[in-house]
Design a protein around this motif. Structure first.
Motif, PDB file in Angstrom:
ATOM      1  N   UNK A 298      -3.767  -5.445  -3.249  1.00  0.00           N
ATOM      2  CA  UNK A 298      -3.083  -4.337  -2.587  1.00  0.00           C
ATOM      3  C   UNK A 298      -4.046  -3.517  -1.735  1.00  0.00           C
ATOM      4  N   UNK A 299      -5.209  -3.193  -2.296  1.00  0.00           N
ATOM      5  CA  UNK A 299      -6.174  -2.367  -1.559  1.00  0.00           C
ATOM      6  C   UNK A 299      -6.616  -3.097  -0.289  1.00  0.00           C
ATOM      7  N   UNK A 300      -6.874  -4.409  -0.428  1.00  0.00           N
ATOM      8  CA  UNK A 300      -7.295  -5.181   0.734  1.00  0.00           C
ATOM      9  C   UNK A 300      -6.193  -5.198   1.797  1.00  0.00           C
ATOM     10  N   UNK A 301      -4.968  -5.466   1.344  1.00  0.00           N
ATOM     11  CA  UNK A 301      -3.840  -5.520   2.276  1.00  0.00           C
ATOM     12  C   UNK A 301      -3.625  -4.197   2.997  1.00  0.00           C
ATOM     13  N   UNK A 302      -3.863  -3.102   2.304  1.00  0.00           N
ATOM     14  CA  UNK A 302      -3.500  -1.802   2.852  1.00  0.00           C
ATOM     15  C   UNK A 302      -4.703  -1.028   3.364  1.00  0.00           C
ATOM     16  N   UNK A 303      -5.773  -1.748   3.723  1.00  0.00           N
ATOM     17  CA  UNK A 303      -6.961  -1.089   4.250  1.00  0.00           C
ATOM     18  C   UNK A 303      -6.622  -0.224   5.461  1.00  0.00           C
ATOM     19  N   UNK A 304      -5.793  -0.757   6.359  1.00  0.00           N
ATOM     20  CA  UNK A 304      -5.438   0.002   7.565  1.00  0.00           C
ATOM     21  C   UNK A 304      -4.678   1.273   7.200  1.00  0.00           C
ATOM     22  N   UNK A 305      -3.804   1.157   6.211  1.00  0.00           N
ATOM     23  CA  UNK A 305      -3.045   2.321   5.764  1.00  0.00           C
ATOM     24  C   UNK A 305      -3.984   3.393   5.195  1.00  0.00           C
ATOM     25  N   UNK A 306      -4.987   2.931   4.434  1.00  0.00           N
ATOM     26  CA  UNK A 306      -5.955   3.875   3.871  1.00  0.00           C
ATOM     27  C   UNK A 306      -6.694   4.593   4.987  1.00  0.00           C
ATOM     28  N   UNK A 307      -7.119   3.817   6.012  1.00  0.00           N
ATOM     29  CA  UNK A 307      -7.810   4.418   7.150  1.00  0.00           C
ATOM     30  C   UNK A 307      -6.931   5.441   7.851  1.00  0.00           C
ATOM     31  N   UNK A 308      -5.665   5.099   8.038  1.00  0.00           N
ATOM     32  CA  UNK A 308      -4.738   6.023   8.689  1.00  0.00           C
ATOM     33  C   UNK A 308      -4.603   7.311   7.891  1.00  0.00           C
ATOM     34  N   UNK A 309      -4.385   7.160   6.584  1.00  0.00           N
ATOM     35  CA  UNK A 309      -4.215   8.350   5.747  1.00  0.00           C
ATOM     36  C   UNK A 309      -5.457   9.231   5.806  1.00  0.00           C
ATOM     37  N   UNK A 310      -6.628   8.601   5.796  1.00  0.00           N
ATOM     38  CA  UNK A 310      -7.871   9.373   5.873  1.00  0.00           C
ATOM     39  C   UNK A 310      -7.964  10.067   7.229  1.00  0.00           C
ATOM     40  N   UNK A 311      -7.607   9.355   8.314  1.00  0.00           N
ATOM     41  CA  UNK A 311      -7.646   9.967   9.647  1.00  0.00           C
ATOM     42  C   UNK A 311      -6.695  11.152   9.717  1.00  0.00           C
ATOM     43  N   UNK A 312      -5.539  11.016   9.063  1.00  0.00           N
ATOM     44  CA  UNK A 312      -4.555  12.094   9.097  1.00  0.00           C
ATOM     45  C   UNK A 312      -4.929  13.236   8.158  1.00  0.00           C
ATOM     46  N   UNK A 313      -6.067  13.100   7.484  1.00  0.00           N
ATOM     47  CA  UNK A 313      -6.560  14.236   6.710  1.00  0.00           C
ATOM     48  C   UNK A 313      -6.429  14.103   5.208  1.00  0.00           C
ATOM     49  N   UNK A 314      -6.138  12.873   4.708  1.00  0.00           N
ATOM     50  CA  UNK A 314      -6.125  12.681   3.260  1.00  0.00           C
ATOM     51  C   UNK A 314      -7.551  12.737   2.739  1.00  0.00           C
ATOM     52  N   UNK A 315      -7.732  13.405   1.581  1.00  0.00           N
ATOM     53  CA  UNK A 315      -9.061  13.430   0.980  1.00  0.00           C
ATOM     54  C   UNK A 315      -9.267  12.163   0.168  1.00  0.00           C
ATOM     55  N   UNK A 316     -10.549  11.861  -0.131  1.00  0.00           N
ATOM     56  CA  UNK A 316     -10.840  10.667  -0.935  1.00  0.00           C
ATOM     57  C   UNK A 316     -10.076  10.695  -2.253  1.00  0.00           C
ATOM     58  N   UNK A 317      -9.999  11.918  -2.823  1.00  0.00           N
ATOM     59  CA  UNK A 317      -9.328  12.084  -4.107  1.00  0.00           C
ATOM     60  C   UNK A 317      -7.850  11.671  -4.007  1.00  0.00           C
ATOM     61  N   UNK A 318      -7.218  11.998  -2.868  1.00  0.00           N
ATOM     62  CA  UNK A 318      -5.816  11.625  -2.672  1.00  0.00           C
ATOM     63  C   UNK A 318      -5.652  10.110  -2.723  1.00  0.00           C
ATOM     64  N   UNK A 319      -6.562   9.420  -2.015  1.00  0.00           N
ATOM     65  CA  UNK A 319      -6.492   7.954  -1.978  1.00  0.00           C
ATOM     66  C   UNK A 319      -6.698   7.386  -3.373  1.00  0.00           C
ATOM     67  N   UNK A 320      -7.700   7.938  -4.078  1.00  0.00           N
ATOM     68  CA  UNK A 320      -8.001   7.466  -5.433  1.00  0.00           C
ATOM     69  C   UNK A 320      -6.772   7.611  -6.324  1.00  0.00           C
ATOM     70  N   UNK A 321      -6.173   8.803  -6.293  1.00  0.00           N
ATOM     71  CA  UNK A 321      -5.030   9.074  -7.172  1.00  0.00           C
ATOM     72  C   UNK A 321      -3.824   8.216  -6.803  1.00  0.00           C
ATOM     73  N   UNK A 322      -3.682   7.956  -5.502  1.00  0.00           N
ATOM     74  CA  UNK A 322      -2.565   7.142  -5.032  1.00  0.00           C
ATOM     75  C   UNK A 322      -2.622   5.745  -5.656  1.00  0.00           C
ATOM     76  N   UNK A 323      -3.787   5.120  -5.589  1.00  0.00           N
ATOM     77  CA  UNK A 323      -3.896   3.748  -6.097  1.00  0.00           C
ATOM     78  C   UNK A 323      -3.968   3.718  -7.617  1.00  0.00           C
ATOM     79  N   UNK A 324      -4.632   4.729  -8.189  1.00  0.00           N
ATOM     80  CA  UNK A 324      -4.657   4.829  -9.642  1.00  0.00           C
ATOM     81  C   UNK A 324      -3.235   5.021 -10.162  1.00  0.00           C
TER      82      UNK A 324
END
Ligand SMILES: Nc1ncnc2c1ncn2[C@@H]1O[C@H](COP(=O)(O)OP(=O)(O)O)[C@@H](O)[C@H]1O
Ligand SMILES: [Mg+2]
Lengths: 399, 222
Positions: A298-324
């Motif tokens: 999933x993480x590999x497939x959604x790398x672009x989505x992660x990049x987008x969310x980070x560009x739009x201002x998601x914090x690392x913690x948000x990404x971590x919690x999302x996948x966790x």
């Protein structure tokens, strides 16, 4: 970012791939169900065995001839020690707080009535059996408390023995032959069932002194002592020990209290349950590997989505919690589904097959449920950390 | 107010240093319309990513409204991006499993806006970008132009001061590209600073200020 949105997004990502999410959940579900089912069997067997042992009452102390450290009768030194005698039993009866004493010898003999006959277990016992072993008499009466030397030749039948020898006939007052000697039937016991392989219903009870003559034995095999329920086992045990040492000159006997027996049994059975839980956990491990695999993909497939969310201002913690959150949801749903499956199977089995030693081990059920969440966290943590560590630009370029 | 002071960005590639940007000095005032043009590989995207706080310079200083943001921690830069910048990408970068409305909603979700308020704002945005009957469509059910409109709606939902667009028409046919440019210029007229990277001179010439980059250096700024 709100935690409800974290959950909603995680759930959305899971339902976007229904097939593989269901397969992943299935892995955890089977593991959890296996743990709960296996521990239910373990717990059921434990309670069954304990019930088998306590069906004779719990205020019981047994004395065996021979000194030994483990349970049971020591055969090796039997000739060098004084046997337990009927006099010992009589002396024990006079002890404070003792309510009944049952000397026991056991053997096999041919039992005949008229033309019917069968080989079966013979128990030579005292009058205290109904009270000490909690076995009621169904009709007639139990053996009287005669003096050993002049015990009358009475016999009491187990339920099965009555059925086999006296089908349709009232056995009371009839004469049977046991190992060639004649006895008069004065009572029939209520059915008791099996006890660790012994069929207590397929038995004839004789006065212990008569049975010793039939089997040509000097002493009894066991003396059971029933004490008042308010008495302390340790106190009674000590009095029994002192009395017998005084009579024998040394401690050439073993005392086993019901408590000790139950304690040992209980710990053995708990280890058994723990063992089957460990076996079940292996399938849980397989389920965990399933979550790790799917989360990594999933993480590999959604790398672009992660990049987008980070560009739009998601914090690392948000990404971590999302996948966790996704991993924990997979584990948790699997855990709940597995618990439901296992409880369903157990209930169904209990309805369909009566007398199955199956008992839901609630502590293991709760542990398994919590464990499914922990598995979710543990399997999700590495992929989630990897996702959170992605550089937004690298991730954006991944398309 | 965006000011870059001697910004350089070097990449390490196979033991060699590659200077994607060298000593860039650039001041961009509020409400400006700037195009960044230049040949492929000249450093246009690298420059835009510096302005966007998506990348850190090898050396130099970045002042945003007078505040040095060069060395801010990740999370602080993320907050600045969330609140001050909108992004429009060549490949739209919509999340495929989410509907148009849900894609537009993302920046609001990340900012912790409550869902009732979110729904109102998204509905308003969909209306003003002509997407009102597309709200439940997923990206694969939308045309390229519609996808880019959704992306622009997402970029503007937080009312950022600056819109950053990297080749926004690069993946669209000419007519649709023209509509997207019109939309962006309309937003600029409403006061948003528009910084657009393009290699298409016809589009780049439209901007009131045109920055040309060659080999990581600004070669003209007019
Ligand atoms: N992550 C990277 N690693 C190495 N080199 C890079 C990286 N990103 C960009 N470059 C190099 O920097 C230079 C400028 O790239 P870029 O800004 O993307 O050019 P463009 O003007 O086409 O947008 C190019 O030579 C490119 O190869
Ligand atoms: Mg580029």
């Amino acid at each position: 970012m709100r935690s409800t949105d974290h959950l909603r997004l995680a759930a959305g990502a899971i339902t976007a791939h229904p097939a593989r999410s269901i397969l992943t959940v299935l892995g955890i579900m089977v593991g959890i169900a296996a743990v709960i089912l296996l521990t239910a069997i373990g717990e059921g067997v434990r309670l069954y065995v304990l019930a088998e042992f306590t069906q004779f009452g719990t205020n019981l102390i047994a004395v065996f001839p021979g000194r030994n450290t483990t349970l049971g009768i020591s055969g090796a030194t039997i000739s060098t020690i004084r046997p337990l005698s009927l006099d010992d039993a009589t002396a024990l009866e006079r002890l404070d707080q003792v309510t009944a004493v049952v000397p026991v010898i056991q053997g096999n003999a041919r039992i005949e009535y008229g033309k019917l006959g069968r080989r079966s277990m013979v128990l030579g016992v005292g009058a205290g059996v109904p009270e000490a072993w909690q076995m009621p008499v169904a009709s007639g009466s139990f053996l009287p408390g005669d003096n050993p030397g002049t015990a009358r030749t009475y016999a009491v039948l187990g339920d099965r023995m009555r059925k086999e020898l006296f089908a349709g006939v009232n056995p009371l007052g009839k004469r049977i032959r046991v190992g060639g000697d004649r006895f008069r039937v004065i009572g029939v016991m209520a059915p008791k069932g099996q006890m660790l392989g012994f069929d207590l219903d397929d038995t004839v009870y004789l006065p212990v002194s008569r049975a010793m003559e039939i089997f040509n034995r000097e002493g009894v095999m066991e003396i059971d002592i029933l004490y008042e329920s308010k008495a302390r086992a340790a106190y009674v045990e000590q009095r029994v020990r002192e009395l017998l040492i005084a009579r024998h000159g040394s401690e050439d006997f073993s005392i086993v209290t019901q408590d000790q027996m139950l304690e040992v049994l209980d710990s053995i059975m708990n280890i058994l349950t723990l063992g089957v839980a460990a076996i079940g956990s292996i399938s849980l491990l397989v389920g965990a590997v399933g979550i790790i695999t799917i989360m990594t993909i999933t993480v590999t497939e959604r790398t672009a989505e992660i990049g987008l969310l980070r560009a739009l201002g998601a914090r690392r913690r948000n990404i971590l919690l999302l996948f966790l959150g996704e991993a924990v949801l997979l584990g948790g749903v699997g855990g709940i589904a597995g618990t439901g499956l296992a409880l369903g199977i157990i209930l169904l089995l209990q309805i369909l097959v009566t007398g199955l030693p199956l008992e839901i081990a609630w502590n293991y059920v709760t542990t398994a449920l919590l464990f499914s969440l922990v598995i979710g966290i543990l399997s999700g943590i590495a992929p989630a950390i990897r996702a959170a560590a992605l550089h937004p630009l690298e991730a954006l370029r991944a398309e | 107010m965006i000011s870059l002071r001697k910004i350089s960005r070097h990449y390490q590639q196979g033991g060699q240093q590659l200077a994607a940007l060298q000593d860039i000095d650039l001041e961009i005032g509020p409400g400006e319309y700037i195009s960044i043009m230049g040949p492929s590989g000249s450093g246009k995207s690298t420059l835009l990513n510096q302005i966007a706080l998506l990348d850190r310079p090898t050396s130099g200083t970045y002042l945003l409204h007078g505040r040095d943001v060069t060395g801010l921690p990740d999370d602080e830069q993320a907050r600045i991006r969330r609140e001050n910048m909108g992004f429009v990408f060549q490949f739209f970068h919509l999340i495929p499993r989410l509907s148009a409305a849900e894609n537009i909603e993302i920046p609001l979700v990340l900012s912790g806006v409550d869902s009732v308020l979110r729904k109102q704002q998204v509905a308003k945005a969909m209306l003003s970008f002509g997407l009102q009957d597309r709200s439940t469509h997923r990206p694969d059910q939308l045309s390229g132009g519609e996808c880019q409109r959704v992306a622009i709606a997402r970029a503007t939902i937080m009312h950022p001061g600056t819109l950053l667009a990297d080749e926004p028409t690069g993946n669209l046919d000419q007519a649709t590209g023209k509509q997207v440019i019109d939309l962006l210029e309309q937003l600029n007229r409403q006061g948003v600073t528009l910084i657009m990277v393009t290699h298409d001179p016809a589009i780049g010439e439209r901007a009131s200020r045109r920055v040309k980059i060659v080999d990581g250096r600004i070669s003209s700024d007019a």
